[in-house]
Design a protein around this motif. Structure first.
Motif, mmCIF file in Angstrom:
data_model
loop_
_atom_site.group_PDB
_atom_site.id
_atom_site.type_symbol
_atom_site.label_atom_id
_atom_site.label_comp_id
_atom_site.label_asym_id
_atom_site.label_seq_id
_atom_site.Cartn_x
_atom_site.Cartn_y
_atom_site.Cartn_z
ATOM 1 N N ALA A 103 8.924 -16.377 -27.028
ATOM 2 C CA ALA A 103 8.011 -15.435 -27.678
ATOM 3 C C ALA A 103 6.552 -15.743 -27.421
ATOM 4 C CB ALA A 103 8.283 -15.415 -29.181
ATOM 5 N N GLY A 104 6.276 -16.653 -26.500
ATOM 6 C CA GLY A 104 4.889 -16.953 -26.152
ATOM 7 C C GLY A 104 4.646 -18.435 -26.090
ATOM 8 N N ALA A 105 3.413 -18.800 -25.816
ATOM 9 C CA ALA A 105 3.020 -20.203 -25.868
ATOM 10 C C ALA A 105 2.833 -20.610 -27.330
ATOM 11 C CB ALA A 105 1.725 -20.412 -25.090
ATOM 12 N N ASP A 106 2.790 -21.905 -27.583
ATOM 13 C CA ASP A 106 2.654 -22.415 -28.942
ATOM 14 C C ASP A 106 1.195 -22.304 -29.381
ATOM 15 O OD1 ASP A 106 2.433 -24.143 -31.243
ATOM 16 O OD2 ASP A 106 4.391 -24.943 -30.679
ATOM 17 N N ILE A 107 0.897 -21.308 -30.202
ATOM 18 C CA ILE A 107 -0.483 -21.020 -30.578
ATOM 19 C C ILE A 107 -1.095 -22.149 -31.414
ATOM 20 C CG2 ILE A 107 -2.039 -19.375 -31.676
ATOM 21 C CD1 ILE A 107 -0.543 -18.395 -29.151
ATOM 22 N N LYS A 108 -0.318 -22.717 -32.305
ATOM 23 C CA LYS A 108 -0.847 -23.809 -33.131
ATOM 24 C C LYS A 108 -1.240 -25.000 -32.268
ATOM 25 C CE LYS A 108 1.174 -22.825 -37.647
ATOM 26 N NZ LYS A 108 1.992 -23.352 -38.766
ATOM 27 N N GLU A 109 -0.529 -25.202 -31.194
ATOM 28 C CA GLU A 109 -0.833 -26.310 -30.298
ATOM 29 C C GLU A 109 -2.128 -26.045 -29.517
ATOM 30 O OE1 GLU A 109 2.387 -28.949 -28.151
ATOM 31 O OE2 GLU A 109 1.864 -27.268 -26.855
ATOM 32 N N MET A 110 -2.411 -24.776 -29.260
ATOM 33 C CA MET A 110 -3.609 -24.414 -28.492
ATOM 34 C C MET A 110 -4.836 -24.173 -29.356
ATOM 35 S SD MET A 110 -2.357 -21.827 -25.478
ATOM 36 C CE MET A 110 -1.689 -20.584 -26.580
ATOM 37 N N GLN A 111 -4.623 -23.880 -30.622
ATOM 38 C CA GLN A 111 -5.685 -23.367 -31.492
ATOM 39 C C GLN A 111 -6.925 -24.246 -31.507
ATOM 40 O OE1 GLN A 111 -4.437 -22.955 -35.543
ATOM 41 N NE2 GLN A 111 -6.180 -21.675 -36.127
ATOM 42 N N GLY A 112 -6.746 -25.544 -31.543
ATOM 43 C CA GLY A 112 -7.888 -26.442 -31.677
ATOM 44 C C GLY A 112 -8.484 -26.926 -30.378
ATOM 45 N N LYS A 113 -7.979 -26.472 -29.251
ATOM 46 C CA LYS A 113 -8.478 -26.955 -27.961
ATOM 47 C C LYS A 113 -9.869 -26.397 -27.654
ATOM 48 C CE LYS A 113 -4.112 -27.902 -25.571
ATOM 49 N NZ LYS A 113 -4.361 -29.335 -25.389
ATOM 50 N N SER A 114 -10.653 -27.194 -26.953
ATOM 51 C CA SER A 114 -11.992 -26.770 -26.529
ATOM 52 C C SER A 114 -11.957 -26.408 -25.047
ATOM 53 C CB SER A 114 -12.996 -27.909 -26.732
ATOM 54 O OG SER A 114 -12.677 -29.001 -25.863
ATOM 55 N N PHE A 115 -13.045 -25.774 -24.585
ATOM 56 C CA PHE A 115 -13.167 -25.486 -23.158
ATOM 57 C C PHE A 115 -13.072 -26.775 -22.349
ATOM 58 C CE2 PHE A 115 -16.165 -25.763 -19.602
ATOM 59 C CZ PHE A 115 -15.550 -24.898 -18.702
ATOM 60 N N GLN A 116 -13.751 -27.809 -22.808
ATOM 61 C CA GLN A 116 -13.762 -29.068 -22.078
ATOM 62 C C GLN A 116 -12.349 -29.645 -21.944
ATOM 63 O OE1 GLN A 116 -15.804 -28.200 -24.490
ATOM 64 N NE2 GLN A 116 -17.918 -28.486 -23.783
ATOM 65 N N GLN A 117 -11.564 -29.549 -23.015
ATOM 66 C CA GLN A 117 -10.197 -30.060 -22.963
ATOM 67 C C GLN A 117 -9.335 -29.245 -22.002
ATOM 68 O OE1 GLN A 117 -9.569 -29.795 -27.273
ATOM 69 N NE2 GLN A 117 -9.143 -31.990 -27.317
ATOM 70 N N CYS A 118 -9.486 -27.929 -22.052
ATOM 71 C CA CYS A 118 -8.688 -27.073 -21.173
ATOM 72 C C CYS A 118 -9.057 -27.278 -19.717
ATOM 73 C CB CYS A 118 -8.881 -25.597 -21.551
ATOM 74 S SG CYS A 118 -8.153 -25.142 -23.142
ATOM 75 N N TYR A 119 -10.360 -27.241 -19.434
ATOM 76 C CA TYR A 119 -10.811 -27.344 -18.044
ATOM 77 C C TYR A 119 -10.631 -28.754 -17.513
ATOM 78 C CZ TYR A 119 -13.697 -26.622 -13.903
ATOM 79 O OH TYR A 119 -14.149 -26.543 -12.615
#
Length: 296
Positions: A102-118
Protein backbone atom coordinates in the motif's frame (compact mmCIF):
# COMPACT_ATOMS: atom_id res chain seq x y z
CA UNK A 1 10.57 -26.13 -0.99
CA UNK A 2 10.34 -24.86 2.60
CA UNK A 3 9.21 -21.38 3.54
CA UNK A 4 10.90 -18.99 5.89
CA UNK A 5 9.60 -18.93 9.51
CA UNK A 6 6.23 -17.26 10.10
CA UNK A 7 6.24 -13.74 11.56
CA UNK A 8 6.39 -13.30 15.30
CA UNK A 9 3.51 -11.47 16.97
CA UNK A 10 3.54 -7.72 16.53
CA UNK A 11 0.50 -6.98 18.63
CA UNK A 12 1.28 -3.29 19.05
CA UNK A 13 1.55 -2.52 15.35
CA UNK A 14 -1.13 0.06 14.42
CA UNK A 15 -3.71 -0.88 11.81
CA UNK A 16 -2.30 1.50 9.22
CA UNK A 17 -0.52 1.25 5.90
CA UNK A 18 1.92 3.82 7.22
CA UNK A 19 2.72 1.90 10.38
CA UNK A 20 6.02 0.29 11.26
CA UNK A 21 6.89 -2.08 14.05
CA UNK A 22 8.02 -0.03 17.04
CA UNK A 23 10.85 -2.41 17.91
CA UNK A 24 14.26 -1.20 16.64
CA UNK A 25 15.15 -4.76 15.68
CA UNK A 26 11.89 -5.09 13.74
CA UNK A 27 12.58 -1.84 11.93
CA UNK A 28 15.97 -3.26 10.95
CA UNK A 29 14.29 -6.29 9.45
CA UNK A 30 14.59 -8.72 12.37
CA UNK A 31 11.94 -9.14 15.06
CA UNK A 32 13.09 -10.70 18.33
CA UNK A 33 10.19 -9.87 20.62
CA UNK A 34 9.82 -12.11 23.62
CA UNK A 35 12.90 -14.07 22.59
CA UNK A 36 11.38 -15.21 19.30
CA UNK A 37 13.60 -16.44 16.48
CA UNK A 38 14.42 -13.98 13.74
CA UNK A 39 11.29 -13.44 11.67
CA UNK A 40 11.49 -11.69 8.31
CA UNK A 41 9.19 -9.37 6.46
CA UNK A 42 9.01 -11.91 3.62
CA UNK A 43 7.90 -15.47 3.03
CA UNK A 44 10.27 -17.11 0.57
CA UNK A 45 10.13 -20.48 -1.14
CA UNK A 46 10.73 -22.28 -4.39
CA UNK A 47 7.53 -22.97 -6.29
CA UNK A 48 6.46 -24.77 -9.44
CA UNK A 49 6.48 -28.48 -10.24
CA UNK A 50 10.27 -28.42 -10.68
CA UNK A 51 11.03 -25.95 -7.92
CA UNK A 52 12.47 -23.55 -10.48
CA UNK A 53 10.39 -20.49 -9.56
CA UNK A 54 11.47 -18.21 -6.74
CA UNK A 55 8.38 -17.04 -4.84
CA UNK A 56 8.55 -13.98 -2.59
CA UNK A 57 5.52 -12.90 -0.54
CA UNK A 58 5.57 -9.53 1.21
CA UNK A 59 4.50 -10.05 4.80
CA UNK A 60 3.58 -6.96 6.81
CA UNK A 61 -0.18 -7.59 7.05
CA UNK A 62 -0.89 -5.10 9.83
CA UNK A 63 0.67 -2.35 7.67
CA UNK A 64 -0.85 -3.51 4.37
CA UNK A 65 2.68 -4.52 3.31
CA UNK A 66 3.98 -0.96 3.52
CA UNK A 67 7.58 -0.92 2.33
CA UNK A 68 9.95 -0.10 5.16
CA UNK A 69 13.74 -0.03 4.91
CA UNK A 70 14.04 -3.39 6.67
CA UNK A 71 11.68 -5.08 4.20
CA UNK A 72 13.47 -3.63 1.18
CA UNK A 73 16.90 -4.61 2.51
CA UNK A 74 15.59 -8.12 3.06
CA UNK A 75 14.11 -8.18 -0.44
CA UNK A 76 17.49 -7.25 -1.91
CA UNK A 77 19.16 -10.12 -0.06
CA UNK A 78 16.55 -12.61 -1.26
CA UNK A 79 16.83 -11.40 -4.84
CA UNK A 80 20.60 -11.76 -4.66
CA UNK A 81 20.16 -15.34 -3.43
CA UNK A 82 17.70 -16.24 -6.19
CA UNK A 83 19.95 -14.58 -8.76
CA UNK A 84 22.80 -16.85 -7.67
CA UNK A 85 20.63 -20.00 -7.54
CA UNK A 86 21.15 -21.98 -10.75
CA UNK A 87 17.86 -23.85 -10.23
CA UNK A 88 15.71 -20.70 -10.26
CA UNK A 89 14.71 -19.44 -13.70
CA UNK A 90 12.13 -16.77 -12.81
CA UNK A 91 10.90 -14.91 -9.73
CA UNK A 92 7.35 -14.06 -8.60
CA UNK A 93 6.74 -11.25 -6.09
CA UNK A 94 3.32 -11.02 -4.45
CA UNK A 95 1.55 -9.74 -1.35
CA UNK A 96 -1.80 -10.59 0.21
CA UNK A 97 -5.31 -10.58 -1.25
CA UNK A 98 -5.85 -7.19 0.40
CA UNK A 99 -2.62 -5.48 -0.56
CA UNK A 100 0.37 -6.07 -2.77
CA UNK A 101 1.96 -3.08 -1.04
CA UNK A 102 0.00 0.00 0.00
CA UNK A 103 2.99 2.32 -0.29
CA UNK A 104 6.23 3.19 1.40
CA UNK A 105 6.33 3.46 5.19
CA UNK A 106 5.31 7.08 5.78
CA UNK A 107 6.15 7.11 9.49
CA UNK A 108 9.65 5.97 8.63
CA UNK A 109 10.06 8.82 6.12
CA UNK A 110 8.22 11.56 8.00
CA UNK A 111 11.17 12.87 9.98
CA UNK A 112 13.82 12.69 7.27
CA UNK A 113 15.56 15.84 6.07
CA UNK A 114 16.82 16.75 2.60
CA UNK A 115 20.36 16.19 3.82
CA UNK A 116 19.53 12.69 5.04
CA UNK A 117 17.76 11.74 1.81
CA UNK A 118 20.37 13.18 -0.53
CA UNK A 119 23.45 12.30 1.50
CA UNK A 120 22.25 8.80 2.26
CA UNK A 121 20.90 8.11 -1.24
CA UNK A 122 17.50 7.24 0.23
CA UNK A 123 15.59 4.65 -1.86
CA UNK A 124 18.63 3.98 -4.09
CA UNK A 125 18.73 0.32 -3.13
CA UNK A 126 15.10 -0.19 -4.16
CA UNK A 127 16.19 -0.41 -7.79
CA UNK A 128 17.65 -3.86 -7.18
CA UNK A 129 14.32 -5.32 -8.29
CA UNK A 130 14.78 -3.68 -11.69
CA UNK A 131 18.36 -4.89 -12.14
CA UNK A 132 17.81 -8.60 -11.48
CA UNK A 133 18.85 -10.47 -14.63
CA UNK A 134 16.28 -13.21 -14.12
CA UNK A 135 12.70 -12.36 -15.18
CA UNK A 136 10.40 -11.08 -12.44
CA UNK A 137 6.62 -11.20 -12.26
CA UNK A 138 4.53 -9.05 -9.91
CA UNK A 139 1.31 -10.81 -8.87
CA UNK A 140 -0.82 -7.92 -7.61
CA UNK A 141 -3.98 -8.24 -5.56
CA UNK A 142 -5.52 -5.31 -3.72
CA UNK A 143 -3.58 -2.08 -3.25
CA UNK A 144 -0.45 -1.29 -5.27
CA UNK A 145 -0.02 2.35 -4.32
CA UNK A 146 2.97 4.67 -4.23
CA UNK A 147 6.03 2.57 -3.53
CA UNK A 148 3.93 -0.54 -4.04
CA UNK A 149 3.02 0.55 -7.56
CA UNK A 150 6.66 1.41 -8.19
CA UNK A 151 7.75 -2.03 -6.94
CA UNK A 152 5.31 -3.74 -9.29
CA UNK A 153 6.51 -1.62 -12.22
CA UNK A 154 10.12 -2.60 -11.53
CA UNK A 155 9.12 -6.17 -12.37
CA UNK A 156 9.16 -7.39 -15.97
CA UNK A 157 5.55 -8.58 -16.05
CA UNK A 158 2.54 -7.52 -13.98
CA UNK A 159 -0.38 -9.90 -13.46
CA UNK A 160 -3.30 -8.41 -11.53
CA UNK A 161 -6.21 -9.78 -9.58
CA UNK A 162 -9.62 -8.32 -10.39
CA UNK A 163 -9.62 -6.21 -7.21
CA UNK A 164 -6.19 -4.67 -7.76
CA UNK A 165 -5.84 -0.89 -7.60
CA UNK A 166 -2.83 1.03 -8.88
CA UNK A 167 -1.91 4.58 -7.97
CA UNK A 168 0.81 7.14 -7.21
CA UNK A 169 -0.79 9.21 -4.43
CA UNK A 170 2.40 10.92 -3.23
CA UNK A 171 1.05 14.35 -4.27
CA UNK A 172 -1.51 14.03 -1.47
CA UNK A 173 1.40 13.81 1.00
CA UNK A 174 3.12 16.89 -0.36
CA UNK A 175 5.78 15.00 -2.28
CA UNK A 176 6.27 13.13 -5.56
CA UNK A 177 7.20 9.53 -6.42
CA UNK A 178 10.84 8.77 -5.66
CA UNK A 179 11.42 5.20 -6.86
CA UNK A 180 10.65 5.56 -10.56
CA UNK A 181 6.94 6.28 -10.36
CA UNK A 182 6.90 9.24 -12.74
CA UNK A 183 9.28 7.51 -15.15
CA UNK A 184 8.06 3.93 -15.42
CA UNK A 185 4.38 4.87 -15.21
CA UNK A 186 4.73 7.36 -18.08
CA UNK A 187 6.51 4.78 -20.23
CA UNK A 188 3.84 2.20 -19.46
CA UNK A 189 0.60 4.17 -19.82
CA UNK A 190 1.56 7.34 -21.69
CA UNK A 191 1.89 10.96 -20.61
CA UNK A 192 -1.77 11.90 -20.24
CA UNK A 193 -2.85 9.12 -17.89
CA UNK A 194 0.43 9.26 -15.96
CA UNK A 195 -0.02 13.00 -15.45
CA UNK A 196 -3.57 12.52 -14.25
CA UNK A 197 -2.60 9.80 -11.78
CA UNK A 198 0.47 11.60 -10.44
CA UNK A 199 -1.09 15.07 -10.21
CA UNK A 200 -4.41 13.99 -8.66
CA UNK A 201 -3.36 10.92 -6.70
CA UNK A 202 -6.32 9.00 -8.15
CA UNK A 203 -6.18 5.22 -8.57
CA UNK A 204 -7.01 3.02 -11.54
CA UNK A 205 -8.58 -0.44 -11.42
CA UNK A 206 -7.06 -3.66 -12.70
CA UNK A 207 -9.22 -3.47 -15.83
CA UNK A 208 -8.15 0.14 -16.47
CA UNK A 209 -4.53 -0.80 -15.86
CA UNK A 210 -4.75 -3.59 -18.44
CA UNK A 211 -6.43 -1.33 -20.98
CA UNK A 212 -3.66 1.24 -20.45
CA UNK A 213 -0.88 -1.32 -20.89
CA UNK A 214 0.35 -1.31 -17.30
CA UNK A 215 -0.84 -4.87 -16.64
CA UNK A 216 -0.37 -7.91 -18.85
CA UNK A 217 -3.36 -10.00 -17.70
CA UNK A 218 -6.16 -9.88 -15.11
CA UNK A 219 -7.37 -12.93 -13.16
CA UNK A 220 -9.85 -13.76 -10.40
CA UNK A 221 -8.22 -13.09 -7.04
CA UNK A 222 -7.93 -16.77 -6.12
CA UNK A 223 -6.40 -17.68 -9.49
CA UNK A 224 -3.79 -14.93 -9.67
CA UNK A 225 -0.83 -16.53 -7.92
CA UNK A 226 -1.20 -19.86 -9.74
CA UNK A 227 -1.30 -17.99 -13.05
CA UNK A 228 1.84 -16.02 -12.18
CA UNK A 229 3.69 -19.16 -11.13
CA UNK A 230 2.56 -20.92 -14.31
CA UNK A 231 3.96 -18.07 -16.40
CA UNK A 232 7.20 -18.16 -14.43
CA UNK A 233 7.47 -21.93 -15.01
CA UNK A 234 7.14 -21.42 -18.76
CA UNK A 235 9.92 -18.85 -18.64
CA UNK A 236 12.10 -21.07 -16.44
CA UNK A 237 11.74 -24.00 -18.87
CA UNK A 238 13.71 -22.05 -21.48
CA UNK A 239 17.45 -21.46 -21.54
CA UNK A 240 18.24 -19.20 -18.58
CA UNK A 241 21.18 -17.77 -20.49
CA UNK A 242 19.10 -16.86 -23.55
CA UNK A 243 16.19 -15.62 -21.41
CA UNK A 244 18.57 -13.12 -19.78
CA UNK A 245 19.61 -11.93 -23.24
CA UNK A 246 15.98 -11.56 -24.32
CA UNK A 247 15.16 -9.57 -21.18
CA UNK A 248 18.13 -7.26 -21.77
CA UNK A 249 17.01 -6.69 -25.35
CA UNK A 250 13.40 -5.85 -24.44
CA UNK A 251 14.56 -3.47 -21.71
CA UNK A 252 16.75 -1.68 -24.26
CA UNK A 253 13.55 -0.64 -26.06
CA UNK A 254 12.64 1.53 -23.05
CA UNK A 255 16.09 2.90 -22.34
CA UNK A 256 17.66 3.67 -25.73
CA UNK A 257 16.80 5.01 -29.18
CA UNK A 258 15.27 2.69 -31.77
CA UNK A 259 18.57 2.50 -33.68
CA UNK A 260 20.58 1.70 -30.57
CA UNK A 261 17.94 -0.80 -29.41
CA UNK A 262 18.13 -2.59 -32.76
CA UNK A 263 21.92 -2.74 -32.47
CA UNK A 264 21.57 -4.23 -28.99
CA UNK A 265 19.09 -6.81 -30.26
CA UNK A 266 21.34 -7.79 -33.18
CA UNK A 267 24.38 -8.10 -30.91
CA UNK A 268 22.51 -10.35 -28.49
CA UNK A 269 21.01 -12.37 -31.36
CA UNK A 270 24.51 -13.05 -32.67
CA UNK A 271 25.63 -13.94 -29.14
CA UNK A 272 23.09 -16.78 -28.93
CA UNK A 273 25.06 -18.53 -31.70
CA UNK A 274 27.90 -18.97 -29.22
CA UNK A 275 25.69 -20.99 -26.87
CA UNK A 276 25.01 -24.72 -26.67
CA UNK A 277 21.35 -23.93 -26.00
CA UNK A 278 20.91 -22.23 -29.38
CA UNK A 279 22.31 -25.35 -31.09
CA UNK A 280 20.08 -27.61 -29.00
CA UNK A 281 16.98 -25.47 -29.59
CA UNK A 282 17.32 -25.43 -33.35
CA UNK A 283 18.29 -29.11 -33.51
CA UNK A 284 15.28 -30.06 -31.39
CA UNK A 285 13.01 -28.03 -33.67
CA UNK A 286 14.33 -29.76 -36.79
CA UNK A 287 14.04 -33.18 -35.10
CA UNK A 288 10.53 -32.34 -33.87
CA UNK A 289 11.28 -32.96 -30.21
CA UNK A 290 11.36 -30.91 -27.02
CA UNK A 291 14.61 -29.08 -26.43
CA UNK A 292 16.77 -30.07 -23.46
CA UNK A 293 18.46 -26.84 -22.47
CA UNK A 294 21.54 -26.90 -20.24
CA UNK A 295 21.82 -23.14 -19.67
CA UNK A 296 25.16 -23.07 -21.45
Amino acid sequence: MGTWPPPCARSSVPQSAAAACASPSCRAGVCRRRGAAAAPFLQVQKAGSKGNVGLIRLQRPQALNALCEGLMAELQRVLDAFEADAQVGAIVITGSDKAFAAGADIKEMQGKSFQQCYGGAFLAGWDRVATVRKPTIAAVNGYALGGGCELAMMCDIIYAGETAQFGQPEILLGTIPGAGGTQRLTRAVGKSLAMEMVLTGERISAAEAKAAGLVSKVFPVDKLLDAAISCAEKIASNSKLVVAMAKESVNAAFETTLAEGNRTEKRLFYATFATDDRKEGMTAFVEKRKADFTDS
